[in-house]
Design a protein around this motif. Structure first.
Motif, mmCIF file in Angstrom:
data_model
loop_
_atom_site.group_PDB
_atom_site.id
_atom_site.type_symbol
_atom_site.label_atom_id
_atom_site.label_comp_id
_atom_site.label_asym_id
_atom_site.label_seq_id
_atom_site.Cartn_x
_atom_site.Cartn_y
_atom_site.Cartn_z
ATOM 1 N N GLU A 238 0.839 -1.204 0.000
ATOM 2 C CA GLU A 238 0.000 0.000 0.000
ATOM 3 C C GLU A 238 0.878 1.260 0.000
ATOM 4 O O GLU A 238 1.081 1.885 1.041
ATOM 5 C CB GLU A 238 -0.913 -0.009 1.224
ATOM 6 C CG GLU A 238 -1.815 -1.237 1.289
ATOM 7 C CD GLU A 238 -2.445 -1.465 2.652
ATOM 8 O OE1 GLU A 238 -3.377 -2.279 2.739
ATOM 9 O OE2 GLU A 238 -1.983 -0.847 3.651
ATOM 10 N N PRO A 239 1.402 1.644 -1.165
ATOM 11 C CA PRO A 239 2.282 2.814 -1.211
ATOM 12 C C PRO A 239 1.517 4.125 -1.067
ATOM 13 O O PRO A 239 0.350 4.234 -1.420
ATOM 14 C CB PRO A 239 2.925 2.732 -2.603
ATOM 15 C CG PRO A 239 2.543 1.400 -3.156
ATOM 16 C CD PRO A 239 1.274 1.011 -2.468
ATOM 17 N N GLY A 240 2.241 5.115 -0.558
ATOM 18 C CA GLY A 240 1.743 6.486 -0.563
ATOM 19 C C GLY A 240 2.224 7.195 -1.818
ATOM 20 O O GLY A 240 2.733 6.561 -2.748
ATOM 21 N N PRO A 241 2.078 8.520 -1.899
ATOM 22 C CA PRO A 241 2.495 9.270 -3.092
ATOM 23 C C PRO A 241 4.005 9.243 -3.274
ATOM 24 O O PRO A 241 4.761 9.401 -2.314
ATOM 25 C CB PRO A 241 1.993 10.694 -2.802
ATOM 26 C CG PRO A 241 1.848 10.762 -1.313
ATOM 27 C CD PRO A 241 1.473 9.394 -0.867
ATOM 28 N N MET A 242 4.434 9.019 -4.507
ATOM 29 C CA MET A 242 5.865 8.922 -4.797
ATOM 30 C C MET A 242 6.240 9.758 -6.010
ATOM 31 O O MET A 242 5.378 10.137 -6.801
ATOM 32 C CB MET A 242 6.247 7.457 -5.031
ATOM 33 C CG MET A 242 6.341 6.651 -3.762
ATOM 34 S SD MET A 242 6.726 4.938 -4.094
ATOM 35 C CE MET A 242 5.140 4.363 -4.685
ATOM 36 N N LYS A 243 7.539 10.017 -6.151
ATOM 37 C CA LYS A 243 8.061 10.782 -7.282
ATOM 38 C C LYS A 243 8.201 9.860 -8.490
ATOM 39 O O LYS A 243 9.239 9.244 -8.717
ATOM 40 C CB LYS A 243 9.414 11.389 -6.926
ATOM 41 C CG LYS A 243 9.374 12.383 -5.776
ATOM 42 C CD LYS A 243 10.778 12.807 -5.362
ATOM 43 C CE LYS A 243 10.744 13.704 -4.135
ATOM 44 N NZ LYS A 243 12.102 14.031 -3.632
ATOM 45 N N THR A 244 7.122 9.747 -9.241
ATOM 46 C CA THR A 244 7.100 8.951 -10.472
ATOM 47 C C THR A 244 6.298 9.726 -11.506
ATOM 48 O O THR A 244 5.871 10.857 -11.262
ATOM 49 C CB THR A 244 6.440 7.575 -10.231
ATOM 50 O OG1 THR A 244 5.049 7.778 -9.927
ATOM 51 C CG2 THR A 244 7.099 6.819 -9.078
ATOM 52 N N ASN A 245 6.040 9.101 -12.652
ATOM 53 C CA ASN A 245 5.202 9.721 -13.686
ATOM 54 C C ASN A 245 3.711 9.532 -13.424
ATOM 55 O O ASN A 245 2.886 9.881 -14.260
ATOM 56 C CB ASN A 245 5.546 9.122 -15.057
ATOM 57 C CG ASN A 245 6.903 9.582 -15.550
ATOM 58 O OD1 ASN A 245 7.367 10.659 -15.191
ATOM 59 N ND2 ASN A 245 7.546 8.758 -16.374
ATOM 60 N N PHE A 246 3.378 8.945 -12.266
ATOM 61 C CA PHE A 246 2.001 8.588 -11.956
ATOM 62 C C PHE A 246 1.066 9.792 -12.076
ATOM 63 O O PHE A 246 -0.003 9.710 -12.704
ATOM 64 C CB PHE A 246 1.934 8.013 -10.537
ATOM 65 C CG PHE A 246 0.558 7.635 -10.070
ATOM 66 C CD1 PHE A 246 0.028 6.382 -10.350
ATOM 67 C CD2 PHE A 246 -0.223 8.532 -9.340
ATOM 68 C CE1 PHE A 246 -1.246 6.024 -9.913
ATOM 69 C CE2 PHE A 246 -1.489 8.184 -8.901
ATOM 70 C CZ PHE A 246 -1.997 6.931 -9.193
ATOM 71 N N PHE A 247 1.432 10.921 -11.468
ATOM 72 C CA PHE A 247 0.524 12.073 -11.438
ATOM 73 C C PHE A 247 0.469 12.792 -12.787
ATOM 74 O O PHE A 247 -0.563 13.354 -13.156
ATOM 75 C CB PHE A 247 0.923 13.027 -10.315
ATOM 76 C CG PHE A 247 0.663 12.468 -8.949
ATOM 77 C CD1 PHE A 247 -0.619 12.452 -8.424
ATOM 78 C CD2 PHE A 247 1.684 11.915 -8.196
ATOM 79 C CE1 PHE A 247 -0.886 11.915 -7.176
ATOM 80 C CE2 PHE A 247 1.434 11.375 -6.939
ATOM 81 C CZ PHE A 247 0.154 11.376 -6.426
ATOM 82 N N LYS A 248 1.573 12.760 -13.540
ATOM 83 C CA LYS A 248 1.542 13.327 -14.890
ATOM 84 C C LYS A 248 0.590 12.518 -15.769
ATOM 85 O O LYS A 248 -0.223 13.081 -16.516
ATOM 86 C CB LYS A 248 2.941 13.333 -15.502
ATOM 87 C CG LYS A 248 2.980 13.920 -16.918
ATOM 88 C CD LYS A 248 4.369 13.855 -17.503
ATOM 89 C CE LYS A 248 4.377 14.456 -18.906
ATOM 90 N NZ LYS A 248 3.465 13.788 -19.831
#
Length: 266
Positions: free
Chosen positions: A174-184
């Motif tokens: 269950e990950p939290g928000p991370m620095k990836t391309n997910f939000f883009k």
């Protein structure tokens, strides 16, 4: 021993999947990296790179058969492929939501149906489902994604009950928000909805965009390292929170009225 553990990972073109490939390869595992576009894997550390679309059973069986032919087993399956949409339930595109569920939910079932028979032959194995902290509490304009990750929690619990007698373990990360391309990717997938200034939910969309812009996100490499350490343990717990902010951890323990109050204020 080097190259003893064979790990098949879905969704390796970016983000956590990509980081897991590199880290697990460094740890001496035999990593099979997959993505819909195999060209996206060309610079990745992996023993084998395959094209695999988790929504297409023919693609899945072709990839699994190649892994079995080459390595004779799959010790760990990491169901990582997934993405998100934003939008109020009144406005969100239902067909796009169905496509997201095809990947986030039914993609896991497709992979399980292809891989578990091979694990059963060896009477051992691990299934790692990458969920989300969003699978623990609902958020406004994020309902369909939350629903898909709630489903991942249920699938993981069900698999644990169904497969324990075959010594096949299941856990959900269950990950939290991370620095990836997910939000883009989220914005790209949802832009026509969340950028509609005439929407009666525009205040939600603007507030969400502001929140995401200032939101602290964990380093994806650090998170992937924690996940890799977890999945290589001899015995797995039912679930693990990874890179989850303290406030989000607390929210998961709030009673309903307090959790909803917190989400409304956010």
């Amino acid at each position: 021993m080097k190259n003893e553990i064979v790990i098949l990972i879905t969704g390796c073109s970016t983000g956590i999947g990509r980081e897991l490939c590199n880290i697990l390869s460094q740890k001496g595992c035999t990593v099979v990296a997959t993505a819909r576009n195999v060209e996206a894997l060309k610079d990745l550390s992996a023993s084998l790179k395959l094209s695999l679309d988790v929504t297409q059973k023919e693609s899945i069986h072709r990839a699994v058969n190649e892994v079995i032919s080459k390595f004779h087993k799959i010790d760990i399956l990491i169901n990582n492929a997934g993405y998100s949409l934003r939008g109020a339930l009144e406005e969100i595109d239902v067909n796009r939501s169905k496509s997201m569920f095809d990947v986030n939910v039914f993609g896991i079932i497709n992979m399980v149906q292809a891989v578990v028979p091979e694990m059963r032959k060896k009477r051992c194995g691990k299934i790692i489902n990458i969920g989300s902290i969003s699978g623990k509490f609902a958020q406004p304009i994020n309902g369909t994604y939350c629903a898909s990750k709630f489903a991942v929690e249920a699938l993981s619990d069900t698999l644990r009950l169904e497969l324990h007698s075959y010594n096949i373990q299941t856990t959900v990360i269950e990950p939290g928000p991370m620095k990836t391309n997910f939000f883009k990717a989220l914005v790209d997938n949802s832009g026509d909805v969340i950028k509609n200034e005439k929407s009666c939910y525009s205040h939600f969309y603007k507030s969400d965009a502001q929140y995401r812009n200032k939101q602290k996100r964990a380093d994806s490499k650090v998170a992937a390292q924690a996940i890799s350490d977890t999945i290589l343990k001899k015995r797995l717990n039912a679930r693990y929170k990874v890179a989850v902010p303290f406030t989000y951890k607390m929210v998961t323990y709030f009673p309903d009225f307090l959790r909803e109050y917190f989400m409304k204020k956010r």
